[in-house]
Design a protein around this motif. Structure first.
Motif, PDB file in Angstrom:
ATOM      1  N   GLY A  47       0.765  -1.053  -0.076  1.00 37.37           N
ATOM      2  CA  GLY A  47       0.005  -0.215  -0.094  1.00 37.37           C
ATOM      3  C   GLY A  47       0.861   1.178   0.013  1.00 37.37           C
ATOM      4  N   ASP A  48       0.471   2.273   0.639  1.00 37.26           N
ATOM      5  CA  ASP A  48       0.856   3.693   0.731  1.00 37.26           C
ATOM      6  C   ASP A  48       1.946   3.772   1.522  1.00 37.26           C
ATOM      7  N   TYR A  49       1.960   3.184   2.565  1.00 34.56           N
ATOM      8  CA  TYR A  49       3.139   3.132   3.810  1.00 34.56           C
ATOM      9  C   TYR A  49       4.072   2.064   3.737  1.00 34.56           C
ATOM     10  N   PHE A  50       5.299   2.424   4.144  1.00 33.68           N
ATOM     11  CA  PHE A  50       6.165   1.257   4.399  1.00 33.68           C
ATOM     12  C   PHE A  50       5.725   0.918   6.018  1.00 33.68           C
ATOM     13  N   SER A  51       5.756   1.615   6.859  1.00 31.27           N
ATOM     14  CA  SER A  51       5.049   1.340   8.329  1.00 31.27           C
ATOM     15  C   SER A  51       4.869   2.435   8.990  1.00 31.27           C
ATOM     16  N   SER A  52       3.591   2.668   9.677  1.00 33.01           N
ATOM     17  CA  SER A  52       3.663   3.834  10.473  1.00 33.01           C
ATOM     18  C   SER A  52       4.091   3.444  12.049  1.00 33.01           C
ATOM     19  N   GLY A  53       4.790   2.324  12.087  1.00 35.09           N
ATOM     20  CA  GLY A  53       5.639   2.244  13.491  1.00 35.09           C
ATOM     21  C   GLY A  53       4.645   1.363  14.400  1.00 35.09           C
ATOM     22  N   ASN A  54       4.860   1.380  15.524  1.00 38.78           N
ATOM     23  CA  ASN A  54       4.163   0.601  16.557  1.00 38.78           C
ATOM     24  C   ASN A  54       2.811   0.930  16.695  1.00 38.78           C
ATOM     25  N   ASP A  55       1.760  -0.416  16.698  1.00 35.43           N
ATOM     26  CA  ASP A  55       0.409   0.165  16.585  1.00 35.43           C
ATOM     27  C   ASP A  55       0.045   0.549  17.862  1.00 35.43           C
ATOM     28  N   LEU A  56      -0.255   1.742  18.039  1.00 32.59           N
ATOM     29  CA  LEU A  56      -0.454   2.136  19.593  1.00 32.59           C
ATOM     30  C   LEU A  56      -1.947   1.859  20.052  1.00 32.59           C
ATOM     31  N   SER A  57      -2.772   1.325  18.983  1.00 28.50           N
ATOM     32  CA  SER A  57      -4.139   0.852  19.623  1.00 28.50           C
ATOM     33  C   SER A  57      -3.979  -0.385  20.329  1.00 28.50           C
ATOM     34  N   ASN A  58      -2.687  -0.987  20.451  1.00 29.32           N
ATOM     35  CA  ASN A  58      -2.646  -2.505  21.060  1.00 29.32           C
ATOM     36  C   ASN A  58      -1.598  -1.894  22.580  1.00 29.32           C
ATOM     37  N   PHE A  59      -1.592  -0.551  22.749  1.00 29.36           N
ATOM     38  CA  PHE A  59      -0.579  -0.133  23.861  1.00 29.36           C
ATOM     39  C   PHE A  59      -0.928  -1.169  25.041  1.00 29.36           C
ATOM     40  N   GLY A  60      -2.118  -1.080  25.353  1.00 28.44           N
ATOM     41  CA  GLY A  60      -2.343  -1.915  26.743  1.00 28.44           C
ATOM     42  C   GLY A  60      -2.002  -3.405  26.477  1.00 28.44           C
ATOM     43  N   GLU A  61      -2.242  -4.105  25.619  1.00 31.30           N
ATOM     44  CA  GLU A  61      -1.726  -5.495  25.294  1.00 31.30           C
ATOM     45  C   GLU A  61      -0.265  -5.448  25.315  1.00 31.30           C
ATOM     46  N   ASP A  62       0.496  -4.580  24.701  1.00 27.24           N
ATOM     47  CA  ASP A  62       1.663  -4.728  24.561  1.00 27.24           C
ATOM     48  C   ASP A  62       2.449  -4.318  25.847  1.00 27.24           C
ATOM     49  N   LEU A  63       1.988  -3.462  26.750  1.00 25.59           N
ATOM     50  CA  LEU A  63       2.372  -3.356  28.131  1.00 25.59           C
ATOM     51  C   LEU A  63       2.370  -4.414  28.893  1.00 25.59           C
ATOM     52  N   LEU A  64       1.217  -5.348  28.758  1.00 26.76           N
ATOM     53  CA  LEU A  64       1.468  -6.677  29.463  1.00 26.76           C
ATOM     54  C   LEU A  64       2.225  -7.566  28.852  1.00 26.76           C
ATOM     55  N   GLU A  65       2.636  -7.460  27.699  1.00 23.95           N
ATOM     56  CA  GLU A  65       3.609  -8.273  27.199  1.00 23.95           C
ATOM     57  C   GLU A  65       4.968  -7.949  27.646  1.00 23.95           C
ATOM     58  N   ILE A  66       5.296  -6.707  27.664  1.00 20.88           N
ATOM     59  CA  ILE A  66       6.353  -6.186  27.920  1.00 20.88           C
ATOM     60  C   ILE A  66       6.772  -6.498  29.460  1.00 20.88           C
ATOM     61  N   LEU A  67       5.651  -6.417  30.414  1.00 19.50           N
ATOM     62  CA  LEU A  67       5.780  -6.861  31.552  1.00 19.50           C
ATOM     63  C   LEU A  67       6.031  -8.320  31.832  1.00 19.50           C
ATOM     64  N   LYS A  68       5.562  -9.027  31.268  1.00 17.90           N
ATOM     65  CA  LYS A  68       5.544 -10.514  31.110  1.00 17.90           C
ATOM     66  C   LYS A  68       6.999 -11.003  30.750  1.00 17.90           C
ATOM     67  N   ASN A  69       7.464 -10.161  29.887  1.00 21.12           N
ATOM     68  CA  ASN A  69       8.731 -10.888  29.356  1.00 21.12           C
ATOM     69  C   ASN A  69       9.914 -10.193  29.593  1.00 21.12           C
ATOM     70  N   ASN A  70       9.538  -8.995  30.490  1.00 14.72           N
ATOM     71  CA  ASN A  70      10.840  -8.149  30.964  1.00 14.72           C
ATOM     72  C   ASN A  70      11.240  -7.472  29.599  1.00 14.72           C
ATOM     73  N   GLY A  71      10.563  -7.244  28.576  1.00 17.44           N
ATOM     74  CA  GLY A  71      11.161  -6.658  27.364  1.00 17.44           C
ATOM     75  C   GLY A  71      12.055  -7.408  26.544  1.00 17.44           C
ATOM     76  N   ASN A  72      12.073  -8.820  26.922  1.00 14.94           N
ATOM     77  CA  ASN A  72      12.927  -9.893  26.167  1.00 14.94           C
ATOM     78  C   ASN A  72      12.562  -9.968  24.640  1.00 14.94           C
ATOM     79  N   TRP A  73      11.273 -10.031  24.326  1.00 15.43           N
ATOM     80  CA  TRP A  73      10.808 -10.139  23.040  1.00 15.43           C
ATOM     81  C   TRP A  73      11.400  -9.023  22.103  1.00 15.43           C
ATOM     82  N   LEU A  74      11.574  -7.846  22.642  1.00 12.21           N
ATOM     83  CA  LEU A  74      12.015  -6.620  21.682  1.00 12.21           C
ATOM     84  C   LEU A  74      13.296  -6.811  21.610  1.00 12.21           C
ATOM     85  N   ARG A  75      14.187  -7.243  22.565  1.00 12.88           N
ATOM     86  CA  ARG A  75      15.390  -7.650  22.554  1.00 12.88           C
ATOM     87  C   ARG A  75      15.761  -8.735  21.345  1.00 12.88           C
TER      88      ARG A  75
END
Length: 262
Positions: free
Chosen positions: A65-93
């Motif tokens: 489509g028109d975008y490469f990427s608009s970055g993180n999907d902030l509509s999932n911010f709450g879900e992402d926080l839970l995932e970050i907390l659960k994995n201590n950020g290891n999934w992003l590393r």
């Protein structure tokens, strides 16, 4: 690449195909401007793991489509926080490590606007081609966050501290031409000729000796690989702290309030 390309795997957020020794990973959430949610994060890692082992010579990441990427999907911010907390950020590393350690030439074909992590990761690619319709922005401090994707190291190294500060500290949006002048983008093409010219070039590159390309890339990356992993770890630690700060949560809430008024 045409419909005759071999489709790889079943993905919810990506289209992954291989043709002419090139594996193309296409971000495929065009209705969401290819915003990256947790499913896409996991699928990009899976696609890179598979591409590292397949018979392809080059790996290309682009957007549908028109975008490469608009970055993180902030509509999932709450879900992402839970995932970050659960994995201590290891999934992003782990996600960033997939780019640091990727063994083959990795090429970004930036077909449109790029925001956030889709910009910061470009410092870990071997070549970045962009349409003249692309723009680049890293609005981290605006959202109460901090740089990731090793950009706190790669951006000052690539473009110098002053230009990196404009983007990473002060959220400056730059054009494809500016990104090229700063060294973040390899070359810019007119949008009308973009796909044709880029893929002609990539198809020629894909006919170079595969193992020679991989060994040469790994030699160049080996000099800094340890540094990049250390940078990614520090950034993730800071992001974890930032995500749970009042400053970040208030900035995200403000973002959605402004968005709802549009």
């Amino acid at each position: 690449m045409t419909a005759s390309a071999q489709r790889k795997g079943e993905y919810k957020t990506l289209l992954v195909t291989t043709k002419n020794k090139i594996t193309k990973i296409m971000l495929n959430r065009p209705d969401k401007k290819n915003a990256i949610n947790l499913v896409m994060y996991r699928e990009i890692m899976q696609a890179l793991e598979e591409a590292a082992e397949d018979d392809s010579t080059l790996i290309v990441i682009t957007g549908c489509g028109d975008y490469f990427s608009s970055g993180n999907d902030l509509s999932n911010f709450g879900e992402d926080l839970l995932e970050i907390l659960k994995n201590n950020g290891n999934w992003l590393r782990n996600f960033i490590s997939h780019f640091i350690d990727f063994p083959k030439p990795l090429i970004a074909v930036v077909n449109g606007p790029a925001v956030g992590i889709s910009v910061t990761l470009l410092g870990l690619f071997d070549i970045v081609y962009a349409s003249d319709k692309a723009v680049f922005q890293t609005p981290f401090t605006q959202l109460g966050q901090c740089p990731e994707g090793c950009s706190s190291y790669t951006f000052p190294k690539i473009m110098g501290a002053a230009k990196a500060n404009e983007m990473l500290l002060f959220n400056k949006k730059i054009t494809a031409e500016e990104a090229c002048a700063r060294g973040l983008v390899t070359e810019v093409f007119s949008d009308s000729a973009f796909q044709g010219e880029v893929w002609t070039r990539l198809n020629a590159y894909a006919n170079l000796p595969k193992n020679s390309l991989a060994v040469s890339k790994q030699l160049m990356r080996s000099v800094e690989k340890e540094i990049l992993h250390a940078v990614a770890s520090r950034e993730c630690d800071q992001l974890l702290e930032r995500c749970f700060s009042d400053e970040c949560i208030n900035a995200i809430m403000s973002f959605f309030q402004k968005k709802s008024k549009l």
